[in-house]
Scaffold this motif. Structure first.
Motif, PDB file in Angstrom:
ATOM      1  N   UNK A 446       0.826  -1.204   0.000  1.00  0.00           N
ATOM      2  CA  UNK A 446       0.000   0.000   0.000  1.00  0.00           C
ATOM      3  C   UNK A 446       0.863   1.258   0.000  1.00  0.00           C
ATOM      4  N   UNK A 447       2.008   1.218   0.718  1.00  0.00           N
ATOM      5  CA  UNK A 447       2.804   2.432   0.849  1.00  0.00           C
ATOM      6  C   UNK A 447       4.290   2.143   0.670  1.00  0.00           C
ATOM      7  N   UNK A 448       4.794   2.191  -0.571  1.00  0.00           N
ATOM      8  CA  UNK A 448       6.241   2.058  -0.768  1.00  0.00           C
ATOM      9  C   UNK A 448       6.974   3.226  -0.108  1.00  0.00           C
ATOM     10  N   UNK A 449       8.281   3.049   0.114  1.00  0.00           N
ATOM     11  CA  UNK A 449       9.099   4.106   0.707  1.00  0.00           C
ATOM     12  C   UNK A 449       9.949   4.744  -0.389  1.00  0.00           C
ATOM     13  N   UNK A 450       9.807   6.052  -0.504  1.00  0.00           N
ATOM     14  CA  UNK A 450      10.532   6.823  -1.516  1.00  0.00           C
ATOM     15  C   UNK A 450      11.890   7.196  -0.941  1.00  0.00           C
ATOM     16  N   UNK A 451      12.943   6.513  -1.375  1.00  0.00           N
ATOM     17  CA  UNK A 451      14.284   6.717  -0.847  1.00  0.00           C
ATOM     18  C   UNK A 451      14.944   7.998  -1.356  1.00  0.00           C
ATOM     19  N   UNK A 452      14.767   8.269  -2.646  1.00  0.00           N
ATOM     20  CA  UNK A 452      15.531   9.362  -3.261  1.00  0.00           C
ATOM     21  C   UNK A 452      14.717  10.021  -4.361  1.00  0.00           C
ATOM     22  N   UNK A 464      14.292  11.526 -11.471  1.00  0.00           N
ATOM     23  CA  UNK A 464      15.202  10.476 -11.013  1.00  0.00           C
ATOM     24  C   UNK A 464      14.752  10.069  -9.622  1.00  0.00           C
ATOM     25  N   UNK A 465      14.355   8.805  -9.468  1.00  0.00           N
ATOM     26  CA  UNK A 465      13.803   8.344  -8.193  1.00  0.00           C
ATOM     27  C   UNK A 465      14.351   6.978  -7.817  1.00  0.00           C
ATOM     28  N   UNK A 466      14.356   6.726  -6.513  1.00  0.00           N
ATOM     29  CA  UNK A 466      14.625   5.381  -5.994  1.00  0.00           C
ATOM     30  C   UNK A 466      13.547   5.080  -4.965  1.00  0.00           C
ATOM     31  N   UNK A 467      12.802   4.013  -5.186  1.00  0.00           N
ATOM     32  CA  UNK A 467      11.723   3.619  -4.288  1.00  0.00           C
ATOM     33  C   UNK A 467      11.922   2.158  -3.899  1.00  0.00           C
ATOM     34  N   UNK A 468      11.612   1.821  -2.659  1.00  0.00           N
ATOM     35  CA  UNK A 468      11.687   0.418  -2.258  1.00  0.00           C
ATOM     36  C   UNK A 468      10.281  -0.135  -2.109  1.00  0.00           C
ATOM     37  N   UNK A 567      12.459  -0.613 -13.377  1.00  0.00           N
ATOM     38  CA  UNK A 567      13.884  -0.411 -13.150  1.00  0.00           C
ATOM     39  C   UNK A 567      14.266   1.072 -12.979  1.00  0.00           C
ATOM     40  N   UNK A 568      13.700   1.989 -13.777  1.00  0.00           N
ATOM     41  CA  UNK A 568      14.088   3.396 -13.590  1.00  0.00           C
ATOM     42  C   UNK A 568      13.863   3.925 -12.180  1.00  0.00           C
ATOM     43  N   UNK A 569      12.766   3.518 -11.527  1.00  0.00           N
ATOM     44  CA  UNK A 569      12.493   4.039 -10.182  1.00  0.00           C
ATOM     45  C   UNK A 569      13.105   3.157  -9.100  1.00  0.00           C
ATOM     46  N   UNK A 570      13.775   2.097  -9.483  1.00  0.00           N
ATOM     47  CA  UNK A 570      14.533   1.278  -8.529  1.00  0.00           C
ATOM     48  C   UNK A 570      15.996   1.669  -8.522  1.00  0.00           C
ATOM     49  N   UNK A 571      16.455   2.267  -9.605  1.00  0.00           N
ATOM     50  CA  UNK A 571      17.890   2.520  -9.791  1.00  0.00           C
ATOM     51  C   UNK A 571      18.266   3.988  -9.794  1.00  0.00           C
ATOM     52  N   UNK A 572      17.286   4.900  -9.813  1.00  0.00           N
ATOM     53  CA  UNK A 572      17.588   6.323  -9.905  1.00  0.00           C
ATOM     54  C   UNK A 572      17.835   6.794 -11.320  1.00  0.00           C
ATOM     55  N   UNK A 573      17.580   5.933 -12.294  1.00  0.00           N
ATOM     56  CA  UNK A 573      17.801   6.281 -13.693  1.00  0.00           C
ATOM     57  C   UNK A 573      16.930   7.466 -14.109  1.00  0.00           C
ATOM     58  N   UNK A 574      17.500   8.356 -14.891  1.00  0.00           N
ATOM     59  CA  UNK A 574      16.749   9.513 -15.386  1.00  0.00           C
ATOM     60  C   UNK A 574      15.750   9.043 -16.438  1.00  0.00           C
ATOM     61  N   UNK A 575      14.495   9.440 -16.264  1.00  0.00           N
ATOM     62  CA  UNK A 575      13.446   8.971 -17.155  1.00  0.00           C
ATOM     63  C   UNK A 575      12.340  10.017 -17.198  1.00  0.00           C
ATOM     64  N   UNK A 576      11.465   9.909 -18.167  1.00  0.00           N
ATOM     65  CA  UNK A 576      10.373  10.861 -18.307  1.00  0.00           C
ATOM     66  C   UNK A 576       9.431  10.807 -17.108  1.00  0.00           C
ATOM     67  N   UNK A 577       9.062  11.973 -16.592  1.00  0.00           N
ATOM     68  CA  UNK A 577       8.116  12.031 -15.493  1.00  0.00           C
ATOM     69  C   UNK A 577       6.765  11.495 -15.882  1.00  0.00           C
ATOM     70  N   UNK A 578       6.376  11.676 -17.139  1.00  0.00           N
ATOM     71  CA  UNK A 578       5.088  11.153 -17.604  1.00  0.00           C
ATOM     72  C   UNK A 578       5.066   9.631 -17.564  1.00  0.00           C
TER      73      UNK A 578
END
Length: 592
Positions: A446-452, A464-468, A567-578
């Motif tokens: 229900x609630x992932x943790x947004x690391x970065x 650029x995001x990292x979520x667990x 993968x983009x939101x697990x690794x911090x990879x730069x990707x489109x916000x859309x």
């Protein structure tokens, strides 16, 4: 259990592919390491920029400690104006922070107002200029000041290492600001700031920093290697439980595709160490569980018990969550000894009836009747050594670096007080957090943790995001697979597989009783056993429905596609916000 060629191929292939992905963009291998630590308030120095410049900002890479300083500006080093107060707080450790400026000056004076902090590097930038630090013509320290460590000139001697933008590749993020800092403090004789968890996990982080330097790669690499090692470990566990390479490869492959396994082992926190040792201690307890001290030498049965206790002790010294698993180990030991007791009783009845004609059976029954109590007492006495004395020694020794840095040094009183402080912190924690979630919400994410969240310097529309969180397919089917595993193994009395759900629930149930705020990453310790439960159900389907193997292929393929998609939101990879907003945020509570 013997390894075949196919086992080596599977282990090496899965581990190598995962390792390459996990190590890619793990973090920079270079960060400023020369430092300056002032000794007292009023200590100062000033910087000459060569000529008067309109200044836009100053970037600072902070080290350990907290405090405050003042910046002043001038075109004449005898007269200073435009004072600006700057705080070095807990969140500034090993991270590039930018302080905006709006002043024109040739000279910048730095004056300590509250000592206790350490700085590694500084850089000044001109308004409207490129993101290139201004050259420093000279650094003039206070002639009467004697710094605690380093020199003021050290703040400008590694300008080539200054990144264009601050991000996870060159700075700490999430709880790294505590754990990487504490690891550094342990190896530099500094009283640690963070003392809410046992030390061993941070000492393991410190090994990487000693080997590779005080940089993101250095403080993350050991945890990542532990994460890589989890794959051959779960392969061996599954091979032992299910007896076929196919199911072992399936378990390792699914674990490699789990999102939380990927994110939790690439960040410099201590959870990975606790989970790794939880897996090991249950693996060896399961080995003991399948042995019988009537049929094998007693000393041979004690070997896996020793290893289980050893890894239990190492795990507890890394993080207290391993204590929960200790209850599971005790349950498995109790079941095993109860089985030996039933055999002892049955042997007594058969001998009393006097109808045994088979000499081998007769010898086995006599062995059981004659030796049960002796072997049980020896086993239990050994367990006191393996699961109490050895862990207490390991746990106590892990506190030596931290307590030795204190004024009192390492003492029994200091050791006991540390336990009280940790317990009081966790039992009395009442803080709220936007990414907190309850135990019953974890399997459903229900609630992932947004690391970065990397906002600096990103092109418009890029994120650029990292979520667990977990792989949705694995987690949403896994909880039901675990419940089915519990039911089916009990119904079929498949006792060799009890370890799967005993380990899972011994780690899970205690969290149902914890009153403090909790997070989804606390579920990480359950994930390996949940995956073993999934594989067990697939094995049963294989047995009853041979065509079910195609379901397995589809299942793995979908898990892989989800890993690629997220993968983009697990690794911090730069990707489109859309892309993140439209494709990955499936629910309103998924904020990343």
């Amino acid at each position: 259990m013997k390894f075949k060629r196919i086992d080596w191929i599977c282990i090496i292939a899965i581990t190598a592919v995962y390792a390459a992905l996990a190590l890619y963009n793990l973090g920079s291998t270079k960060s400023p390491e020369t430092l300056w630590e002032p000794a007292a308030s009023g200590e100062s120095f000033y910087v000459d920029l060569g000529q008067s410049k309109p200044l836009e900002r100053v970037n600072i890479f902070g080290g350990v400690g907290t405090g405050k300083f003042k910046l002043e500006f001038s075109d004449n080093p005898e007269v200073w104006s435009s004072p600006m107060d700057v705080s070095e707080d807990v969140g500034n450790v090993f991270i590039w922070k930018s302080q905006p400026l709006n002043v024109t000056a040739r000279y910048v004076k730095f004056t300590v107002t509250s000592p206790g902090f350490t700085l590694n590097e500084m850089a000044f930038y001109e308004q409207g200029g490129e993101r290139i630090p201004l050259p420093i013509a000279g650094v003039t320290p206070d002639a009467n000041a004697v710094p605690k460590r380093g020199a003021a000139a050290n703040l400008f001697d590694e300008q080539a290492l200054i990144p264009e933008y601050s991000n996870f590749m060159n700075s700490t993020y999430f709880d790294e600001i505590y754990h990487a800092r504490t690891a550094y403090e342990y190896t530099h004789g500094i009283v640690p700031y963070e003392n809410t968890h046992p030390p061993l996990g941070k000492l393991l982080i410190a090994i990487g920093m000693e080997l590779f330097g005080v940089n993101p790669f250095g403080w993350r690499i050991i945890g990542t290697l532990f994460g890589v090692a989890m794959l051959p470990l779960i392969y061996v566990m599954a091979l032992r439980l299910f007896k076929k390479s196919k199911y072992a490869a399936l378990a390792a492959g699914l674990f490699a595709l789990d999102f939380m396994h990927f994110t939790q082992t690439r960040i410099s926190t201590i959870d990975v160490y606790g989970v790794f040792f939880i897996m090991l201690m249950f693996y060896f307890m399961q080995r003991y569980y399948t042995m019988n001290f009537y049929k094998q030498p007693l000393r041979k049965t004690l070997i896996p018990l020793f290893w289980s206790g050893l890894f239990f002790g190492i795990g507890v010294a890394s993080k207290w969550i391993v204590l929960y698993g200790g209850a599971g180990l005790a349950i498995m030991l109790a079941i095993s000894l109860f089985e030996r007791y039933r055999e002892y009783q049955a042997s007594g009845r058969l001998l009393a009836e006097g109808k045994i004609k088979d000499k081998e059976l007769l010898g086995t029954c006599r062995e059981a009747v004659d030796s049960f109590w002796k072997k049980t007492i020896i086993t239990l006495a050994s367990c006191i050594g393996f699961f109490v004395i050895i862990p207490v020694i390991i746990y106590s020794l892990s506190f030596v670096p931290g307590l030795s840095a204190s004024a009192e040094g390492f003492t029994i009183k200091g050791l006991i007080d540390s336990q009280k402080n940790m317990y009081n912190y966790h039992s009395q924690l009442v803080a709220t957090h936007p990414f907190a979630s309850s135990w019953w919400q974890w399997p459903f994410m229900k609630r992932p943790v947004w690391f970065f969240s990397g906002g600096e310097g990103l092109p418009e529309g890029q994120v650029s995001s990292i979520v667990t969180m977990g792989n949705p397919l694995i987690w949403w089917t896994g909880i039901f697979a675990m419940l089915a595993t519990l039911w089916i193994t009990l119904k079929r009395k498949d006792k060799n597989l009890y370890m799967i759900w005993i380990a899972f629930f011994s780690q899970y149930v205690p969290w149902m009783l914890v009153p403090r705020e909790t997070f989804i990453y606390h579920y990480f310790a359950m994930v390996p056993f949940m995956i073993l439960g999934i594989v067990y159900i697939m094995k049963l389907l294989d047995t009853k429905f041979p065509e079910a193997r195609y379901v397995q292929y589809v299942y793995v393929a979908v898990a892989l596609l989800l890993f690629i998609a997220f993968y983009p939101v697990l690794s911090g990879m730069q990707v489109s916000g859309d892309y993140v907003k439209d494709m990955l945020r499936w629910f309103p509570t998924w904020v990343f």
